[in-house]
Design a protein around this motif. Structure first.
Motif, PDB file in Angstrom:
ATOM      1  N   THR A  97       4.976   3.442   0.900  1.00 54.21           N
ATOM      2  CA  THR A  97       3.949   3.661  -0.106  1.00 54.21           C
ATOM      3  C   THR A  97       4.618   4.035  -1.423  1.00 54.21           C
ATOM      4  N   GLN A  98       3.944   3.704  -2.507  1.00 56.03           N
ATOM      5  CA  GLN A  98       4.401   4.099  -3.839  1.00 56.03           C
ATOM      6  C   GLN A  98       3.189   4.608  -4.605  1.00 56.03           C
ATOM      7  N   LYS A 101      -0.010   3.957  -2.839  1.00 60.26           N
ATOM      8  CA  LYS A 101      -0.383   2.572  -2.548  1.00 60.26           C
ATOM      9  C   LYS A 101       0.562   1.970  -1.514  1.00 60.26           C
ATOM     10  N   ILE A 103       2.797  -0.647   0.272  1.00 60.85           N
ATOM     11  CA  ILE A 103       3.627  -1.750  -0.190  1.00 60.85           C
ATOM     12  C   ILE A 103       3.782  -2.776   0.936  1.00 60.85           C
ATOM     13  N   PRO A 128      10.670  -4.972   0.492  1.00 60.52           N
ATOM     14  CA  PRO A 128       9.313  -5.076  -0.069  1.00 60.52           C
ATOM     15  C   PRO A 128       9.030  -6.531  -0.429  1.00 60.52           C
ATOM     16  N   MET A 132      10.183  -3.636  -5.989  1.00 59.65           N
ATOM     17  CA  MET A 132       9.668  -2.263  -5.965  1.00 59.65           C
ATOM     18  C   MET A 132      10.621  -1.375  -6.743  1.00 59.65           C
TER      19      MET A 132
END
Length: 214
Positions: A97-98, A101, A103, A128, A132
């Motif tokens: 997640t980033q 959100k 990925i 990814p 990313m």
């Protein structure tokens, strides 16, 4: 049962009805290296999985076509190909997640397999699906959403961030306490959650991960 489910049942045991009681049946000693590239993006996530002897012996029986009690190169390749196909729907247990959100994950080019001292080993890298950047709050982890397979990182040195790009970032390994997770989420951790063989996003509450802030 479809052919795909048959493959999963034979090799990974992910979606069979027996998984209704959501506790591990397959045990894996795991290592994860999150690698930063020179371009300021996540380069890849390198995985090493060592399976328990009971499951490993099952794979040996299923894939040892010439019955010589070992896995020859073509048989090891067949295992890797089957796993690559079977785990695609599960993003190869990879969770990124980033800034909250999720990925998407690109499939590995190949899953390399070995069989040593009665245990199956797998080596592969995923990336990814789109570039990313090393930016914001990121989490990286490897876990089975069905809870059928237990991936254990024995020490914090087995889940690491590597590469010069991470030098400007803060990172820590997070190991949730299962008793605390259950106590804090009694309303959402219902019987339906534990009886769902497909798993839910709630499984991440129990998973070891590495948190990175850049």
């Amino acid at each position: 049962m479809t052919r795909k489910l048959a493959i999963l049942t034979t090799l990974m045991g992910l979606m069979v009805p027996a998984a209704a009681f959501a506790h591990p049946h397959i045990f894996v000693e795991a290592r994860l290296e999150v690698v930063a590239g020179d371009d300021g993006n996540i380069k890849e996530l390198r995985n090493v999985w060592r399976f328990d002897e009971v499951f490993s012996s099952t794979v040996l029986l299923d894939f040892d076509k010439n019955k010589n009690l070992k896995l020859d190169p073509d048989e090891l390749k067949a295992v890797g190909t089957t796993v690559k196909q079977s785990l695609a729907d599960f993003d190869y247990y990879t969770n990124i997640t980033q800034n909250g959100k999720k990925i998407d994950i690109a499939p590995p080019e190949v899953i390399n397999v070995d069989y040593k001292d009665g245990q199956l080993l797998m080596f592969f890298a995923v990336k990814p699906a789109t570039p990313m950047p090393l930016k914001g709050d990121m989490t990286f982890g490897v876990w089975d959403p069905t809870l059928y397979t237990s991936l254990d990182f024995a020490t914090d040195k087995d889940i690491v961030a590597e590469g010069a790009g991470f030098k400007a970032c803060q990172h820590k390994v997070v190991r949730p306490n299962p008793d605390e997770v259950i106590a804090q989420n009694q309303k959402t951790l219902t019987q339906a959650f534990f009886n769902d063989p497909m798993g839910t996003t709630m499984s991440k509450l129990f998973a070891t991960r590495i948190d990175v802030t850049c």
